[in-house]
Motif scaffolding. Sequence first.
Motif, PDB file in Angstrom:
ATOM      1  N   ALA A  69       0.910  -1.150  -0.030  1.00  0.00           N
ATOM      2  CA  ALA A  69       0.124  -0.043   0.088  1.00  0.00           C
ATOM      3  C   ALA A  69       0.806   1.087   0.108  1.00  0.00           C
ATOM      4  N   ALA A  70       1.945   1.383   0.651  1.00  0.00           N
ATOM      5  CA  ALA A  70       2.791   2.474   0.735  1.00  0.00           C
ATOM      6  C   ALA A  70       3.656   2.594  -0.683  1.00  0.00           C
ATOM      7  N   LEU A  71       3.714   1.401  -1.165  1.00  0.00           N
ATOM      8  CA  LEU A  71       4.319   1.908  -2.718  1.00  0.00           C
ATOM      9  C   LEU A  71       3.304   2.200  -3.635  1.00  0.00           C
ATOM     10  N   PHE A  72       2.230   1.714  -3.379  1.00  0.00           N
ATOM     11  CA  PHE A  72       1.228   2.115  -4.335  1.00  0.00           C
ATOM     12  C   PHE A  72       0.819   3.784  -4.164  1.00  0.00           C
ATOM     13  N   ARG A  73       0.938   4.331  -2.802  1.00  0.00           N
ATOM     14  CA  ARG A  73       0.751   5.709  -2.776  1.00  0.00           C
ATOM     15  C   ARG A  73       1.655   6.355  -2.986  1.00  0.00           C
ATOM     16  N   LYS A  74       2.975   5.738  -3.006  1.00  0.00           N
ATOM     17  CA  LYS A  74       3.975   6.671  -3.370  1.00  0.00           C
ATOM     18  C   LYS A  74       4.160   6.639  -4.911  1.00  0.00           C
ATOM     19  N   GLU A  75       3.787   5.725  -5.705  1.00  0.00           N
ATOM     20  CA  GLU A  75       3.708   5.635  -7.243  1.00  0.00           C
ATOM     21  C   GLU A  75       2.595   6.630  -7.671  1.00  0.00           C
ATOM     22  N   MET A  76       1.589   6.836  -6.949  1.00  0.00           N
ATOM     23  CA  MET A  76       0.590   7.863  -7.140  1.00  0.00           C
ATOM     24  C   MET A  76       1.063   9.178  -6.935  1.00  0.00           C
ATOM     25  N   GLN A  77       1.953   9.497  -6.147  1.00  0.00           N
ATOM     26  CA  GLN A  77       2.328  10.797  -6.016  1.00  0.00           C
ATOM     27  C   GLN A  77       3.013  11.484  -7.010  1.00  0.00           C
ATOM     28  N   THR A  78       3.021  12.927  -7.227  1.00  0.00           N
ATOM     29  CA  THR A  78       3.660  13.524  -8.099  1.00  0.00           C
ATOM     30  C   THR A  78       4.437  14.689  -7.526  1.00  0.00           C
ATOM     31  N   MET A  79       5.392  15.110  -8.264  1.00  0.00           N
ATOM     32  CA  MET A  79       5.948  16.324  -7.373  1.00  0.00           C
ATOM     33  C   MET A  79       5.447  17.613  -8.308  1.00  0.00           C
ATOM     34  N   GLY A  80       6.096  18.771  -7.736  1.00  0.00           N
ATOM     35  CA  GLY A  80       5.574  19.768  -8.402  1.00  0.00           C
ATOM     36  C   GLY A  80       6.088  20.148  -9.739  1.00  0.00           C
ATOM     37  N   THR A  81       7.330  19.450 -10.287  1.00  0.00           N
ATOM     38  CA  THR A  81       7.741  19.398 -11.545  1.00  0.00           C
ATOM     39  C   THR A  81       7.033  18.644 -12.571  1.00  0.00           C
ATOM     40  N   GLY A  82       6.031  17.843 -11.822  1.00  0.00           N
ATOM     41  CA  GLY A  82       5.533  16.594 -12.611  1.00  0.00           C
ATOM     42  C   GLY A  82       6.094  15.620 -12.821  1.00  0.00           C
TER      43      GLY A  82
END
Length: 248
Positions: A69-82
């Motif tokens: 679940a932590a990996l999935f959440r991390k993969e769904m995140q995006t940084m300000g630079t895209g």
Amino acid sequence: MSGPANITDIGALDEFRRALIRFREELGVAVAEADSDVKSTFVWLERDRMLHWKRAVPRLDEELTSTKAALFRKEMQTMGTGQRPSTIDEKKAVGRAKARVEDARERFDKTRRWLMTLEREVSLYKSHMSPMASLIDRDLPEAIQLLRNMALALEAYLATPNVTLGEQLDRARGNVASMRRSGELRTAAEELQDLAAAEVLQADERVLTAARDAALRAVKTEHALPQHNAPAQADANAPGTQDGGVTP
């Protein structure tokens, strides 16, 4: 038939008996320790390892689910630079969680197989140790007691005074004289006198028996005579024969 025992030292029997006692004690301790080891190993596998890995598998599964679940959440995140953030640490955590789950399941399966194997081996061990238990509880105590009885019998035999042949003859003569005084032993002349008296009594009994039989026969003869004269008397009293008359 076995030959005579060549025993030259009673102390050797006692020493052997004491050695058997020590052997029985040591054997009993060894068997008890082996039984304790088998029991403790069985308890350790059944109540410790089986329960441990049985509880560890679902707990590690939950940890694996959490890392995924932590990996999935991390993969769904995006940084300000895209750009997406790095998930290297999360992937490593997932890999470690998977390895722990697989290891726990493998250990659980191995523990279960070892427990089944141990149950079978314990059953074989008990069947093979049954003669040993009989040896400790029955055979060795009987052998120890037998050796003790043998030693006591030999000691009593050695304590018996030696009797010479002359002493044995003197004792026999004394026993014969005592029996004669008490009437238990009779001489040949006395026995012949008893036999002669018995023969005289038997002869007297035969004479009395013959006289009794003759008297009985005489009595029977007297009773039989009137019965034979009865028809003649009847003819004399018949009609026509009175007064010397003759019936025409």
